[in-house]
Design an enzyme around this catalytic site. Structure first.
Site, short mmCIF file in Angstrom:
data_model
loop_
_atom_site.label_atom_id
_atom_site.label_comp_id
_atom_site.label_asym_id
_atom_site.label_seq_id
_atom_site.Cartn_x
_atom_site.Cartn_y
_atom_site.Cartn_z
N TYR A 130 16.48 31.72 3.22
CA TYR A 130 15.58 32.95 4.27
C TYR A 130 15.29 32.98 5.35
O TYR A 130 15.77 32.12 6.21
CB TYR A 130 13.87 31.73 3.47
CG TYR A 130 13.48 31.61 2.57
CD1 TYR A 130 13.43 32.77 1.69
CD2 TYR A 130 13.83 30.74 1.70
CE1 TYR A 130 12.60 32.67 0.22
CE2 TYR A 130 13.64 30.48 0.34
CZ TYR A 130 13.39 31.51 -0.29
OH TYR A 130 12.03 31.38 -1.97
N CYS A 153 14.82 24.88 1.46
CA CYS A 153 13.36 25.98 0.56
C CYS A 153 12.55 24.84 0.01
O CYS A 153 12.68 23.29 0.24
CB CYS A 153 14.88 26.26 -0.34
SG CYS A 153 15.92 27.53 -0.15
N HIS A 157 -5.78 -6.96 13.65
CA HIS A 157 -5.00 -6.00 13.53
C HIS A 157 -4.80 -5.54 15.16
O HIS A 157 -5.70 -5.69 15.51
CB HIS A 157 -4.87 -4.92 13.26
CG HIS A 157 -4.11 -4.51 12.13
ND1 HIS A 157 -2.63 -4.77 11.88
CD2 HIS A 157 -2.90 -3.01 12.86
CE1 HIS A 157 -1.18 -3.84 11.32
NE2 HIS A 157 -1.47 -2.75 12.01
N ASP A 191 12.64 23.30 -3.10
CA ASP A 191 14.21 22.72 -4.28
C ASP A 191 15.26 22.57 -4.57
O ASP A 191 15.63 21.95 -4.79
CB ASP A 191 13.59 23.13 -5.55
CG ASP A 191 12.33 24.06 -5.58
OD1 ASP A 191 11.16 23.17 -5.99
OD2 ASP A 191 11.72 25.27 -5.81
N LYS A 210 1.01 -1.41 0.01
CA LYS A 210 -0.52 0.22 0.31
C LYS A 210 0.89 0.92 0.28
O LYS A 210 2.44 0.83 0.03
CB LYS A 210 -0.84 -0.10 1.57
CG LYS A 210 0.37 -0.30 2.40
CD LYS A 210 -1.26 0.10 3.77
CE LYS A 210 -0.26 -0.13 5.26
NZ LYS A 210 -1.36 0.42 6.29
N ARG A 260 -9.86 0.51 15.14
CA ARG A 260 -10.65 1.38 13.73
C ARG A 260 -11.69 0.54 13.37
O ARG A 260 -12.58 0.73 13.34
CB ARG A 260 -9.31 1.16 12.85
CG ARG A 260 -8.99 2.38 11.90
CD ARG A 260 -7.16 1.92 11.94
NE ARG A 260 -6.68 0.40 11.46
CZ ARG A 260 -5.66 0.46 10.84
NH1 ARG A 260 -4.25 1.55 11.19
NH2 ARG A 260 -5.00 -0.48 10.68
N ARG A 293 1.30 -11.04 7.22
CA ARG A 293 0.93 -9.46 6.24
C ARG A 293 2.37 -9.17 6.43
O ARG A 293 2.92 -8.99 7.77
CB ARG A 293 0.18 -8.20 6.59
CG ARG A 293 -0.85 -9.40 6.41
CD ARG A 293 -2.09 -8.20 6.72
NE ARG A 293 -2.62 -7.37 8.18
CZ ARG A 293 -2.57 -7.92 9.35
NH1 ARG A 293 -3.85 -9.10 8.73
NH2 ARG A 293 -2.86 -7.39 10.61
#
Length: 371
Positions: free
Chosen positions: A265, A311, A165, A313, A40, A135, A219
């Protein structure tokens, strides 16, 4: 056609490590216990198709995802293997799931009552038991029997499995885990008939607990990727697991920063001595969130801290000396004798290791290592 990547920032996914982790688990399990490879969230950020291929080659016999869209994407590449959706699926998806041989999780009698299947193929479902996670899942034996009855009398519906679970399998204190096991046993003892597959063990349960909890399948999620479910489990692993994810880029700029000059910055970093500063093309739009400011990277086998604000990028690092443009920088992974792990990043931002590869965004290409 091979995609050309022009920016040097990339995630390297070691598929051999994933295969080794699956093979080691297979050898550890009782005979005839199947492995459900949990892929997932784009295989926890590693890339669902390639990871699924590796896991199946190494011995996994089922794939598990969280959403219908994830299941359909996998089905394009894997026409025959069982695919289980662990989360909620809308009723509108039921006929599609039957046609595509995708197994759904069910936990509501009302959901079953509203079904209007128009497929000639049966819809396989796994009933979710809530033994204490709070859940999804039926919470009482009466609810379970009610749901079981609705499934049995609904044409075209096939109860293929039952699962739960565990909430605290990765913790040293076993009191809550034991309560969940006790409730699980009560549920299973009241099932009118055992379905084809019972699976209750996640990575932590599989690696740490009594092998009776392996049932028909386990799992394999976080530890398939070479990560322990918790620091406690890391100290108790029954066999080594190998981290499969690394992250690297290159220097694109090197300059002197004189004493008293600032970087980035807000001018949050000011040099207290003259240093070399390198800029690398990765930032928070790639998943290098600002809270990772100060995190060390590796260059020439040495640690170097990120300085100033990260930043969108790019970001800057304090270099131990001047390096050439193009010098490799490892953000996660090994260089010589040094290593920066996913667990180190997780500790830095006060989260769990699961989150780290998941937040590395899609614009960072995944490059797959097969040897």
């Amino acid at each position: 056609m091979t995609t050309q990547h022009y920016r040097p920032t990339r995630a390297l996914i070691n598929l051999e490590a994933i295969k080794e982790n699956v093979r080691n688990l297979k050898n550890f399990l009782k005979p005839n216990v199947h492995i459900i490879a949990v892929v997932k969230a784009n295989a926890y950020g590693h890339g669902d198709i390639k990871v699924a291929e590796a896991a199946i080659e190494a011995g996994a016999t089922m794939l598990a995802v969280a959403t219908p869209d994830e299941a359909l994407h996998l089905r394009e590449y894997f026409p025959n293997i069982d695919i289980l959706i662990l989360g909620h699926s809308p009723i509108s998806f039921a006929t599609v799931a039957a046609e595509q041989n995708i197994i759904l999780t069910v936990f509501s009698s009302d959901w079953v009552k509203q079904l209007q299947l128009t497929s000639n193929r049966p819809l396989k479902v796994h009933m979710k038991l809530d033994t204490g996670m709070g859940r999804l899942g039926v919470t009482t034996i009466d609810e379970m029997l009610d749901l079981y009855s609705e499934i049995e009398k609904t044409n075209g519906l096939l109860l293929d499995g039952v699962f739960t679970h565990f909430a605290t399998a990765d913790e040293e204190n076993e009191s809550y885990f034991t309560k969940q096991v006790d409730k699980l046993n009560q549920f299973i003892s009241k099932l009118p008939n055992k379905p084809r597959i019972i699976h209750v063990a996640n990575s932590a349960t599989t690696l740490m607990k009594d092998n009776t909890l392996q049932y028909d399948a386990v799992r394999f999620g976080i530890s398939m990727y070479g990560l322990a479910p918790s620091p406690y489990v890391q100290t108790k692993l029954p066999f080594p697991i190998t981290q499969s994810f690394s992250l690297e880029t290159e220097l694109v700029s090197v300059k002197l920063l004189h004493k008293g000059e600032s970087v980035g910055y807000g001018a949050t970093y000011t040099a207290d001595e003259t240093i070399y500063v390198g800029t690398i093309p990765i930032g928070y739009a790639d998943g290098l969130i600002r809270k990772l400011g100060g995190q060390e990277v590796l260059i020439d086998g040495k640690r170097a801290p990120i300085i100033g604000r990260i930043c969108m990028d790019q970001c800057m690092i304090a270099l131990p000396k001047a390096y050439n443009i193009g010098e490799k920088v490892t953000l996660i992974g090994k260089q010589n004798e040094e290593e920066v792990t996913i667990d180190e990043w997780a500790a830095k931002v006060e989260t769990i290791n699961y989150e780290i590869p998941c937040i590395i965004t899609a614009r960072v290409p995944r490059i797959y290592i097969t040897k």
